[in-house]
Design a protein around this motif. Structure first.
Motif, PDB file in Angstrom:
ATOM      1  N   GLY A  18      37.265  29.660   5.644  1.00  0.00           N
ATOM      2  CA  GLY A  18      38.446  30.424   6.035  1.00  0.00           C
ATOM      3  C   GLY A  18      38.685  31.621   5.131  1.00  0.00           C
ATOM      4  N   ALA A  19      38.446  31.428   3.843  1.00  0.00           N
ATOM      5  CA  ALA A  19      38.635  32.549   2.913  1.00  0.00           C
ATOM      6  C   ALA A  19      37.634  33.667   3.179  1.00  0.00           C
ATOM      7  CB  ALA A  19      38.516  32.039   1.478  1.00  0.00           C
ATOM      8  N   LEU A  20      36.376  33.309   3.423  1.00  0.00           N
ATOM      9  CA  LEU A  20      35.367  34.325   3.709  1.00  0.00           C
ATOM     10  C   LEU A  20      35.683  35.072   4.999  1.00  0.00           C
ATOM     11  CD1 LEU A  20      32.116  32.378   2.716  1.00  0.00           C
ATOM     12  CD2 LEU A  20      33.225  34.256   1.459  1.00  0.00           C
ATOM     13  N   SER A  21      36.058  34.317   6.051  1.00  0.00           N
ATOM     14  CA  SER A  21      36.399  34.961   7.315  1.00  0.00           C
ATOM     15  C   SER A  21      37.619  35.851   7.159  1.00  0.00           C
ATOM     16  CB  SER A  21      36.646  33.892   8.393  1.00  0.00           C
ATOM     17  OG  SER A  21      37.012  34.487   9.620  1.00  0.00           O
ATOM     18  N   PHE A  22      38.590  35.376   6.374  1.00  0.00           N
ATOM     19  CA  PHE A  22      39.794  36.167   6.123  1.00  0.00           C
ATOM     20  C   PHE A  22      39.436  37.483   5.440  1.00  0.00           C
ATOM     21  CE2 PHE A  22      43.741  37.339   4.072  1.00  0.00           C
ATOM     22  CZ  PHE A  22      44.718  36.936   4.961  1.00  0.00           C
ATOM     23  N   ALA A  23      38.535  37.409   4.442  1.00  0.00           N
ATOM     24  CA  ALA A  23      38.140  38.618   3.714  1.00  0.00           C
ATOM     25  C   ALA A  23      37.370  39.580   4.601  1.00  0.00           C
ATOM     26  CB  ALA A  23      37.304  38.219   2.497  1.00  0.00           C
ATOM     27  N   HIS A  24      36.516  39.073   5.441  1.00  0.00           N
ATOM     28  CA  HIS A  24      35.746  39.939   6.335  1.00  0.00           C
ATOM     29  C   HIS A  24      36.650  40.662   7.319  1.00  0.00           C
ATOM     30  CE1 HIS A  24      31.907  37.310   5.614  1.00  0.00           C
ATOM     31  NE2 HIS A  24      32.165  38.154   4.606  1.00  0.00           N
ATOM     32  N   LEU A  25      37.629  39.956   7.865  1.00  0.00           N
ATOM     33  CA  LEU A  25      38.564  40.612   8.777  1.00  0.00           C
ATOM     34  C   LEU A  25      39.372  41.680   8.057  1.00  0.00           C
ATOM     35  CD1 LEU A  25      39.789  37.471  10.774  1.00  0.00           C
ATOM     36  CD2 LEU A  25      38.621  39.448  11.743  1.00  0.00           C
TER      37      LEU A  25
END
Length: 223
Positions: A18-25
């Protein structure tokens, strides 16, 4: 007693993903011209729409209703999240974002607002209730006739059928062994010699020790 916290591998993996996806967005929104707090609001909007669609999907499936709309918005949010992850993996130059991507990022808030509103405020389709069964008239079922005549009362004795008693079966002749008949003749001759009278069935039954029916059959043969 203190409760011990044990790390869950699945939960840790979910937090990292979730953190990685959040950062990518966030990176993609910032590269598309959305700076400051707006860039941080985009991943929150995508993740909230994904969670709302999943919860709506589960509730509709549990109620047995159609989950097509929930699947649609879940797919839209998932494509947005995956698209941001792929776009920021080096396949897209974040310093020179194409115009069509800027349009998609700028139009996402309106699309997410529409999806969230439809997911929350769309009522569930009620289950179709069975049609009530109309009562059927009793006269229709039994086929009542207009030419009904009252009962004439009990029938006269002459009209009743005469039941004749069944004939009793004939008594089967009791078979007497010849040896027993010969012995009975000797007993009867001895009785006549002593008394001068023929022997009767009761005396014959006592002397021979046989049942009364057997004694009567032997007496009939000696007569």
């Amino acid at each position: 007693m203190r409760s011990t916290l044990r790390p869950d591998a699945v939960l840790v993996q979910a937090v990292i993903a979730g953190a990685l996806s959040f950062a990518h967005l966030h990176d993609l929104a910032e590269a598309a011209g959305q700076t400051g707090w707006k860039a941080w609001a985009y991943p929150v909007s995508v993740d909230l729409l994904l969670v709302a669609a999943w919860r709506r999907l589960r509730s509709l499936r549990a109620a047995g209703d159609s989950a097509r709309s929930a699947w649609t918005w879940f797919t839209v949010a998932l494509v947005a999240s995956l698209g941001a992850n792929v776009a920021t993996a080096g396949l897209l130059d974040l310093t020179d974002v194409p115009d069509w991507l800027r349009i998609l990022v700028a139009g996402w808030p309106a699309l997410a607002f529409l999806g969230g509103t439809l997911l929350v405020h769309t009522p569930a389709v009620p289950t179709t209730a069975p049609h009530p069964v109309e009562p059927v008239a009793v006269d229709t079922v039994i086929g009542r006739s207009d030419s009904y005549e009252p009962d004439a009362g009990p029938a006269s004795p002459s009209a009743l059928p005469v039941i004749e008693p069944e004939p009793e079966p004939a008594t089967t002749a009791l078979a007497v062994p010849p040896a027993l008949v010969a012995h009975a003749q000797k007993v009867a001759a001895d009785h006549r010699a002593r008394t001068g009278y023929p022997i009767d069935a009761d005396t014959l039954r006592t002397r021979l020790g046989v049942p009364s029916q057997m004694a009567d059959a032997i007496a009939a043969q000696l007569a």
